[in-house]
Scaffold this active site. Structure first.
Site, PDB file in Angstrom:
ATOM      1  N   CYS A  96       1.974  -3.397  -6.463  1.00 54.34           N
ATOM      2  CA  CYS A  96       1.633  -4.690  -5.851  1.00 54.34           C
ATOM      3  C   CYS A  96       0.372  -5.314  -6.464  1.00 54.34           C
ATOM      4  O   CYS A  96       0.440  -5.797  -7.586  1.00 54.34           O
ATOM      5  CB  CYS A  96       1.515  -4.500  -4.348  1.00 54.34           C
ATOM      6  SG  CYS A  96       1.723  -6.009  -3.426  1.00 54.34           S
ATOM      7  N   ARG A 130       4.698 -14.891   3.155  1.00 57.49           N
ATOM      8  CA  ARG A 130       4.396 -13.480   2.892  1.00 57.49           C
ATOM      9  C   ARG A 130       5.714 -12.701   2.970  1.00 57.49           C
ATOM     10  O   ARG A 130       6.463 -12.841   3.950  1.00 57.49           O
ATOM     11  CB  ARG A 130       3.385 -12.974   3.925  1.00 57.49           C
ATOM     12  CG  ARG A 130       2.737 -11.721   3.484  1.00 57.49           C
ATOM     13  CD  ARG A 130       1.348 -11.465   4.064  1.00 57.49           C
ATOM     14  NE  ARG A 130       0.801 -10.365   3.297  1.00 57.49           N
ATOM     15  CZ  ARG A 130       0.116 -10.515   2.156  1.00 57.49           C
ATOM     16  NH1 ARG A 130      -0.156 -11.735   1.732  1.00 57.49           N
ATOM     17  NH2 ARG A 130      -0.310  -9.483   1.464  1.00 57.49           N
ATOM     18  N   HIS A 195       5.555  -0.447  -1.925  1.00 58.73           N
ATOM     19  CA  HIS A 195       4.555   0.434  -1.289  1.00 58.73           C
ATOM     20  C   HIS A 195       5.299   1.518  -0.514  1.00 58.73           C
ATOM     21  O   HIS A 195       6.530   1.629  -0.582  1.00 58.73           O
ATOM     22  CB  HIS A 195       3.762  -0.365  -0.238  1.00 58.73           C
ATOM     23  CG  HIS A 195       2.756  -1.308  -0.774  1.00 58.73           C
ATOM     24  ND1 HIS A 195       1.575  -0.919  -1.335  1.00 58.73           N
ATOM     25  CD2 HIS A 195       2.759  -2.670  -0.795  1.00 58.73           C
ATOM     26  CE1 HIS A 195       0.876  -1.997  -1.676  1.00 58.73           C
ATOM     27  NE2 HIS A 195       1.567  -3.062  -1.365  1.00 58.73           N
TER      28      HIS A 195
HETATM   29  N1  GLN Z   1      -3.000  -9.673  -2.651  1.00 58.54           N
HETATM   30  C1  GLN Z   1      -1.704  -9.557  -3.288  1.00 58.54           C
HETATM   31  C2  GLN Z   1      -0.597 -10.355  -2.576  1.00 58.54           C
HETATM   32  O1  GLN Z   1      -0.739 -10.676  -1.412  1.00 58.54           O
HETATM   33  C3  GLN Z   1      -1.287  -8.088  -3.326  1.00 58.54           C
HETATM   34  C4  GLN Z   1      -1.056  -7.494  -1.938  1.00 58.54           C
HETATM   35  C5  GLN Z   1      -0.766  -5.999  -1.992  1.00 58.54           C
HETATM   36  O2  GLN Z   1      -1.239  -5.285  -2.853  1.00 58.54           O
HETATM   37  N2  GLN Z   1       0.025  -5.522  -0.983  1.00 58.54           N
HETATM   38  O3  GLN Z   1       0.413 -10.639  -3.185  1.00 58.54           O
END
Ligand code: GLN
Length: 244
Positions: A96, A130, A195
């Site tokens: 990520c 998101r 993740h």
């Molecule tokens: N900040 C980045 C995003 O929101 C990565 C987030 C993360 O590593 N889960 O895409």
């Protein structure tokens, strides 16, 4: 070669800043899957201002925009060295936020663009939505054709040139929720939004990364002995196709 005569070095890049949603579990999975076979593992934690040396595997986890900002400038100092390591065949796994910094840049929603180290021909821009939830991705480079994980990102990543997707989304959003791709690979550099952490529930992929790292180090293909992955595969299979 006997596995007990083998050794592997793992450099964990900036775990004090980029270690979201259990990404440390990827390091533990790599360590255990080597140690269970008698392979010696040397683990190095790399923090801000630390030097980075030659390693077989480099791992960088995920993080919120602020932590990415703190890491980006530091990581960029090592761009040339890490590019040379990539070209020597070192294995990289970025999750990520760490994945995003392995591309050319990450453009947060309302802040300065973060320079990446261009190990991957990719770029990321923050989207309005998101993406949160379970992901199943179809892969074609291992006998087991699925990777499962959990995504939580607003970044939208787009790939170019020789950088190819890690796989194709069957559940979830992946790189950008549009082109059905998930993750990226160029040479032995792997990036993914998965993740969870990724490797404990994808033991086939963990072993693949270890075998690539051993090949880089010893100059020959080394097939790892099998482990009893009953629990790992029970978890993997319970997540295939699961959305939320
Ligand atoms: N900040 C980045 C995003 O929101 C990565 C987030 C993360 O590593 N889960 O895409």
């Amino acid at each position: 070669m006997d596995e007990k005569d083998l050794e592997i070095t793992i450099a964990h890049l900036y775990p004090k800043l980029l270690n979201l949603y259990g990404d440390m579990g990827n390091i533990i999975a790599l360590q255990k899957r080597c140690q269970w076979r008698g392979i010696n593992v040397i683990y190095k934690e790399i923090n801000i201002n630390d030097n980075i040396d030659d390693n077989d595997i480099y791992f960088i986890g995920g993080g919120q925009d602020k932590q990415q900002e703190d890491v980006a400038a530091e990581l960029y100092k090592h761009k040339d060295f890490l590019t040379a390591q990539r070209d020597k065949g070192s294995v990289f796994l970025g999750i990520c936020g760490g994945y995003q910094l392995m591309g050319h840049y990450y453009q947060p929603f309302d802040k300065e663009k973060l320079q990446g180290i261009s190990l991957l021909d990719a770029y990321t821009t923050a989207g309005k939505k998101r993406f949160i939830g379970n992901v199943t991705c179809k892969i074609d480079f291992l006998s087991l054709k699925t990777l499962v994980g959990f995504e939580n990102h607003s970044g939208l990543t787009y790939l170019s040139g020789e950088t190819k997707p890690l796989g194709i989304i069957s559940t979830g959003n992946g790189n950008n929720g549009i082109d059905k791709t998930e993750g990226a690979r160029y040479k032995n550099v792997f990036g993914t939004y998965l993740h969870g952490s990724l490797l404990p529930k994808n033991p086939h992929f963990a072993d693949y990364l270890i075998e690539l790292a051993l090949e880089k180090k010893y100059g020959e293909k080394i097939k790892l002995s099998p482990l009893n992955d009953e629990i790992e595969m029970k978890t993997h299979n319970s997540l295939v196709g699961k959305a939320y």
